[in-house]
Structure formats: structure tokens, C-alpha cells
Design an enzyme around this catalytic site. Structure first.
Site, mmCIF file in Angstrom:
data_model
loop_
_atom_site.group_PDB
_atom_site.id
_atom_site.type_symbol
_atom_site.label_atom_id
_atom_site.label_comp_id
_atom_site.label_asym_id
_atom_site.label_seq_id
_atom_site.Cartn_x
_atom_site.Cartn_y
_atom_site.Cartn_z
ATOM 1 N N GLU A 187 0.830 -1.200 0.000
ATOM 2 C CA GLU A 187 0.000 0.000 0.000
ATOM 3 C C GLU A 187 0.860 1.243 0.000
ATOM 4 O O GLU A 187 2.012 1.226 0.418
ATOM 5 C CB GLU A 187 -0.892 0.059 1.233
ATOM 6 N N CYS B 248 3.414 8.585 1.275
ATOM 7 C CA CYS B 248 3.918 7.598 2.228
ATOM 8 C C CYS B 248 4.062 6.283 1.463
ATOM 9 O O CYS B 248 3.096 5.786 0.888
ATOM 10 C CB CYS B 248 2.924 7.468 3.372
ATOM 11 N N CYS C 281 6.652 -7.137 6.886
ATOM 12 C CA CYS C 281 7.725 -6.568 7.708
ATOM 13 C C CYS C 281 8.192 -7.622 8.690
ATOM 14 O O CYS C 281 7.404 -8.415 9.181
ATOM 15 C CB CYS C 281 7.211 -5.334 8.462
ATOM 16 N N CYS D 103 6.553 -5.422 15.408
ATOM 17 C CA CYS D 103 5.910 -4.497 16.356
ATOM 18 C C CYS D 103 4.485 -4.995 16.624
ATOM 19 O O CYS D 103 3.705 -5.211 15.684
ATOM 20 C CB CYS D 103 5.883 -3.073 15.799
ATOM 21 N N CYS E 53 1.216 -3.231 15.131
ATOM 22 C CA CYS E 53 1.236 -2.804 13.729
ATOM 23 C C CYS E 53 0.685 -3.899 12.818
ATOM 24 O O CYS E 53 0.987 -5.083 12.995
ATOM 25 C CB CYS E 53 2.667 -2.451 13.324
ATOM 26 N N GLY F 93 6.896 -2.137 5.933
ATOM 27 C CA GLY F 93 8.287 -2.581 5.881
ATOM 28 C C GLY F 93 9.245 -1.699 6.637
ATOM 29 O O GLY F 93 8.898 -0.620 7.111
ATOM 30 N N GLU F 94 10.474 -2.183 6.775
ATOM 31 C CA GLU F 94 11.528 -1.462 7.473
ATOM 32 C C GLU F 94 12.531 -0.960 6.417
ATOM 33 O O GLU F 94 13.292 -1.754 5.854
ATOM 34 C CB GLU F 94 12.198 -2.403 8.487
ATOM 35 N N SER G 263 11.866 6.553 8.021
ATOM 36 C CA SER G 263 11.446 6.157 9.362
ATOM 37 C C SER G 263 11.951 4.748 9.643
ATOM 38 O O SER G 263 11.767 3.842 8.841
ATOM 39 C CB SER G 263 9.914 6.195 9.441
ATOM 40 N N LEU H 223 10.432 5.024 18.502
ATOM 41 C CA LEU H 223 10.881 4.636 19.847
ATOM 42 C C LEU H 223 9.781 3.859 20.589
ATOM 43 O O LEU H 223 9.998 2.741 21.036
ATOM 44 C CB LEU H 223 11.273 5.914 20.600
ATOM 45 N N HIS H 224 8.657 4.465 20.761
ATOM 46 C CA HIS H 224 7.435 3.850 21.315
ATOM 47 C C HIS H 224 7.506 3.438 22.790
ATOM 48 O O HIS H 224 6.507 2.978 23.357
ATOM 49 C CB HIS H 224 6.972 2.633 20.500
ATOM 50 N N ASN I 153 -3.760 4.207 15.822
ATOM 51 C CA ASN I 153 -4.826 4.000 14.845
ATOM 52 C C ASN I 153 -5.220 2.520 14.946
ATOM 53 O O ASN I 153 -4.469 1.650 14.503
ATOM 54 C CB ASN I 153 -4.271 4.335 13.455
ATOM 55 N N CYS J 130 -0.049 2.054 8.444
ATOM 56 C CA CYS J 130 0.811 0.969 8.038
ATOM 57 C C CYS J 130 0.166 -0.426 7.938
ATOM 58 O O CYS J 130 -0.134 -1.045 8.942
ATOM 59 C CB CYS J 130 1.888 0.947 9.123
HETATM 60 N N1 SAH Z 1 9.535 0.281 9.932
HETATM 61 C C1 SAH Z 1 9.516 1.736 10.019
HETATM 62 C C2 SAH Z 1 8.341 2.347 9.260
HETATM 63 C C3 SAH Z 1 7.032 1.918 9.851
HETATM 64 S S1 SAH Z 1 5.575 2.891 9.618
HETATM 65 C C4 SAH Z 1 9.470 2.162 11.462
HETATM 66 O O1 SAH Z 1 9.370 1.290 12.340
HETATM 67 O O2 SAH Z 1 9.588 3.359 11.739
HETATM 68 C C5 SAH Z 1 5.825 4.417 10.400
HETATM 69 C C6 SAH Z 1 5.308 4.548 11.843
HETATM 70 O O3 SAH Z 1 3.947 4.147 11.995
HETATM 71 C C7 SAH Z 1 6.127 3.737 12.822
HETATM 72 O O4 SAH Z 1 6.480 4.569 13.903
HETATM 73 C C8 SAH Z 1 5.126 2.686 13.261
HETATM 74 O O5 SAH Z 1 5.441 2.160 14.515
HETATM 75 C C9 SAH Z 1 3.837 3.446 13.221
HETATM 76 N N2 SAH Z 1 2.612 2.631 13.244
HETATM 77 C C10 SAH Z 1 2.449 1.371 12.821
HETATM 78 N N3 SAH Z 1 1.175 0.958 12.998
HETATM 79 C C11 SAH Z 1 0.503 1.999 13.549
HETATM 80 C C12 SAH Z 1 -0.845 2.198 13.958
HETATM 81 N N4 SAH Z 1 -1.760 1.241 13.830
HETATM 82 N N5 SAH Z 1 -1.191 3.420 14.493
HETATM 83 C C13 SAH Z 1 -0.265 4.402 14.582
HETATM 84 N N6 SAH Z 1 1.025 4.266 14.199
HETATM 85 C C14 SAH Z 1 1.410 3.082 13.695
#
Ligand code: SAH
Length: 354
Positions: free
Chosen positions: A89, A102, A109, A113, A116, A158-159, A190, A214-215, A289, A332
Site C-alpha cells: 500500500e 507515504c 515486515c 511491532c 502494527c 516494511g523497514e 522512518s 521509539l514507542h 490507529n 501501516c
Molecule cells: N519500519 C519503520 C516504518 C514503519 S511505519 C518504522 O518502524 O519506523 C511508520 C510509523 O507508523 C512507525 O512509527 C510505526 O510504529 C507506526 N505505526 C504502525 N502501525 C501503527 C498504527 N496502527 N497506528 C499508529 N502508528 C502506527
């Protein structure tokens, strides 16, 4: 047949092999990247035999559009099927004068996480540079002729640092004046935080913006939310990020997805404030989200406000990202998950909101 978007840098050699002048490469590139051609046939300043030769040797589009969704806030999302059946997507976001895209870097991936949608079935493969560029061009062609793409975020599936070579190869085309002309300052990569790849990116001197997801403010919590952290650890990531800043002078961004009751407590904000204090950095806080089937929730407005207040008291520059496109599952991996039965790769007819 070769994908022309994966061969743009090789066009001069291809032309030479046909006994044709190399200046045609710049013309072809302009048609593809700037004039938004949909086919070789419409490249009207090329000789007809060359257009036919291009058509014989190259594919322009390798993806098919499975879905195109639009939401009221101007966000548009494409679900694309790749030539091998994989599904990815990509999203166009409209924000004032900005036209941000985006883009995905992998099918699925591997980072895992837990909140995600992208990684729920692991990773299938890296995208080629041509497939990454094709997403950009598909989204560009959704814009009216007088509008241009202004920003790119590598925040799709993806990463990106796990596919560093193809990602940087595509971004070089995106940022070139004779490419998409999007300046490197307006391109964000990112990452979940892979220290060796962060260092390699810094050494490329390409001036992209780095965002680190970071999260969590400590390893105990991050190990649970971002399993790949168990092998890396926050300290090593911050060290590599600080080196990136020292090398490039570009302000870092840290991303923090707020999950109700999990990483949104005042104690987390305090710990995060202490962890990031003293850095030239922006903290981007993203309310979760929700993903169907996962147990995580968006925090209350009160919890979000309190989180913000504590960080501001610590002197951290905080930005609370507006949720955009959530009605069309713009987070994502969400649309793919909702639309495709990942075990069989077939489209399932689920009701789509927005
Ligand atoms: N692999 C990369 C890109 C991922 S997408 C990374 O980890 O940064 C970009 C961001 O969206 C990341 O911070 C990811 O953790 C976040 N993300 C993924 N799913 C999400 C969701 N359901 N709601 C909000 N943010 C989300």
C-alpha cells in the site's frame, strides 16, 4: 521483460547498445518522472521506432491497482498488487500546500511491532527500487497537472533500513533535480532503529531526515512492543542516532505511538522526558490507529494532554500528529490486512469504511 523504473540509471547504456544517442535517456526520464506519461506511446518527441523498441524491451507499470480509496480530508490510498502477487500500500496526504506521499519498502515486515498491521504475517521480500519508484509515480499521477509532490515519508509497509540499498537508490532519483525534484530535506526515512544501517545512511551524506520509532522509554517495555529491540536496545539506537545528527546536522525525529494504558502513563512521559532531554530532537507523538483484531486502543484525550504537558515541562519539542486518513485505514499495513486474505493472497470482500 525489464522494469524501466528499475533501469532509469542504465538507460544511457541501453541506448548505446541500440546504437542510439544517449541524450534520449534524459527525454525518457522526463516523460516518466515529470510529464507523467502513462505509456511509451505518448512520448511524442521520441522517434516512433524508439518508442516501439522501449515497448518491446520494457514494462512501465508492474503493479495493478486493486483498490483506490479517498477520504474526505483529501487522503488517497492505493492498494497495489505486484507482479508476483504480493500486495503493498501507499498513501497520498494533502496538508495545506503539502502533498506528502507515504511509501512502502517491503512486502510485509520482519520487525514484529505488536500493534502494527504490516508485520502480522512476517516479511515476504524487499521491494525493488523500481517498485518503490512506481508507488511514487502512481501517487503523483493522482494529482492535478498544476500540483507537485512535495514530501516523501518512508513510513509505509516494511523497514526501510532493512532494504537500504533499494531505498536509497530510489530516493536518489526522487531527490534529483532531473528526477522528481523533491529536496532531500523533505524526505524522511522512518526506522525501527537498526544502528549499523543508521551509520551507513549517515555516511552516504544524502541529507535525508531520520525518524526513529521509539514507542517506549525503557528496554523492558520496548522489548514487549518492538520485539526486535531485544537484540538491539535503546542505548545503542540513541548512540547511532546521535552520531547521525553529529554527522548530518539534521534534527532527529523520534516517533512514539501512544497506546492506551500501555505506554501513555505519566511515569512513561517522565521517563521519556529524561531520556530525550538535551537532544536536538522532535518528538512526534501519534495516537494509535486501531487495527482490527489487535487489542490495542487509542488513549483518551485527557491522557494525551497529560502526556504532552509532562514532556513540555521537560523542555522536549513535541508534536502531536493529526490522525489523517484513519477512516480509510491509512496506518501501516491496515488496508492490505483488511482486503487481502494473507494466507491465500486473494481479495476478500469486507465492508470498507470511508
Ligand atoms: N519500519 C519503520 C516504518 C514503519 S511505519 C518504522 O518502524 O519506523 C511508520 C510509523 O507508523 C512507525 O512509527 C510505526 O510504529 C507506526 N505505526 C504502525 N502501525 C501503527 C498504527 N496502527 N497506528 C499508529 N502508528 C502506527
Amino acid at each position: 521483460m525489464k522494469h524501466i523504473l528499475a533501469e532509469i540509471e542504465n538507460l544511457p547504456q541501453w541506448l548505446a547498445a541500440q546504437g542510439l544517442p544517449k541524450f534520449r535517456a534524459a527525454q525518457i526520464q522526463r516523460w516518466l518522472l515529470q510529464s507523467r506519461a502513462q505509456s511509451f506511446a505518448e512520448m511524442s518527441d521520441l522517434p516512433a521506432p524508439l518508442r516501439q523498441q522501449l515497448d518491446r524491451d520494457f514494462q512501465l507499470w508492474t503493479t495493478t491497482i486493486l483498490r483506490h480509496q479517498q477520504s474526505e480530508d483529501g487522503t488517497e490510498k492505493l492498494l497495489l498488487r505486484l507482479s508476483d502477487g504480493g500486495v503493498i500500500e501507499c498513501v497520498l496526504l494533502r496538508d495545506g500546500p503539502r502533498r506528502t506521499i507515504c511509501v512502502s519498502s517491503q512486502v510485509g515486515c520482519a520487525m514484529g511491532c505488536v500493534f502494527c498491521a504490516s508485520g502480522l504475517n512476517g516479511v515476504e521480500r524487499n521491494l525493488t527500487s523500481g517498485e518503490i519508484l512506481e508507488q511514487m509515480l502512481r501517487l503523483q499521477r493522482l494529482l492535478p497537472a498544476d500540483e507537485r509532490l512535495s514530501h516523501i515519508v518512508m513510513m509505509g509497509m516494511g523497514e526501510p533500513l532493512a532494504n537500504l540499498e533499494n531505498v536509497t537508490r530510489t530516493l536518489a532519483i526522487a531527490s534529483a533535480d532531473d528526477g522528481l525534484g523533491i529536496s532531500a530535506r523533505r524526505i524522511t526515512i522512518s526506522t525501527v532503529g537498526l544502528p549499523p544501517a543508521i551509520r551507513r545512511l549517515a555516511e552516504l551524506d544524502c541529507r535525508y531526515h531520520l525518524a526513529v520509532s521509539l514507542h517506549a522509554p525503557n528496554d523492558e517495555l520496548r522489548d514487549r512492543l518492538v520485539p526486535v529491540n531485544r537484540k538491539i536496545g535503546i542505548a545503542a539506537i540513541l548512540e547511532a542516532a546521535d552520531e547521525f545528527f553529529a554527522h548530518t546536522g539534521r534534527r532527529l525525529t523520534f516517533e512514539y505511538v501512544l497506546l492506551d494504558q500501555i505506554n501513555d502513563r505519566p511515569a512513561h512521559a517522565e521517563e521519556l522526558g529524561r531520556l530525550l532531554a538535551g537532544r536536538v530532537a522532535l518528538l512526534n507523538v501519534i495516537p494509535y490507529n486501531p487495527v482490527a483484531g489487535l487489542p490495542y486502543r487509542t488513549p483518551s484525550n485527557k491522557a494525551i494532554a497529560e502526556f504532552r504537558e509532562i514532556l513540555e515541562r521537560h523542555g522536549i519539542t513535541v508534536k502531536f500528529r493529526q490522525r489523517k486518513g484513519d477512516k480509510i485505514n491509512a496506518a501501516c499495513g491496515q488496508l492490505r490486512r483488511q482486503t487481502v486474505d494473507l494466507s491465500t493472497g486473494t481479495l476478500v470482500n469486507l465492508p470498507v469504511s470511508g
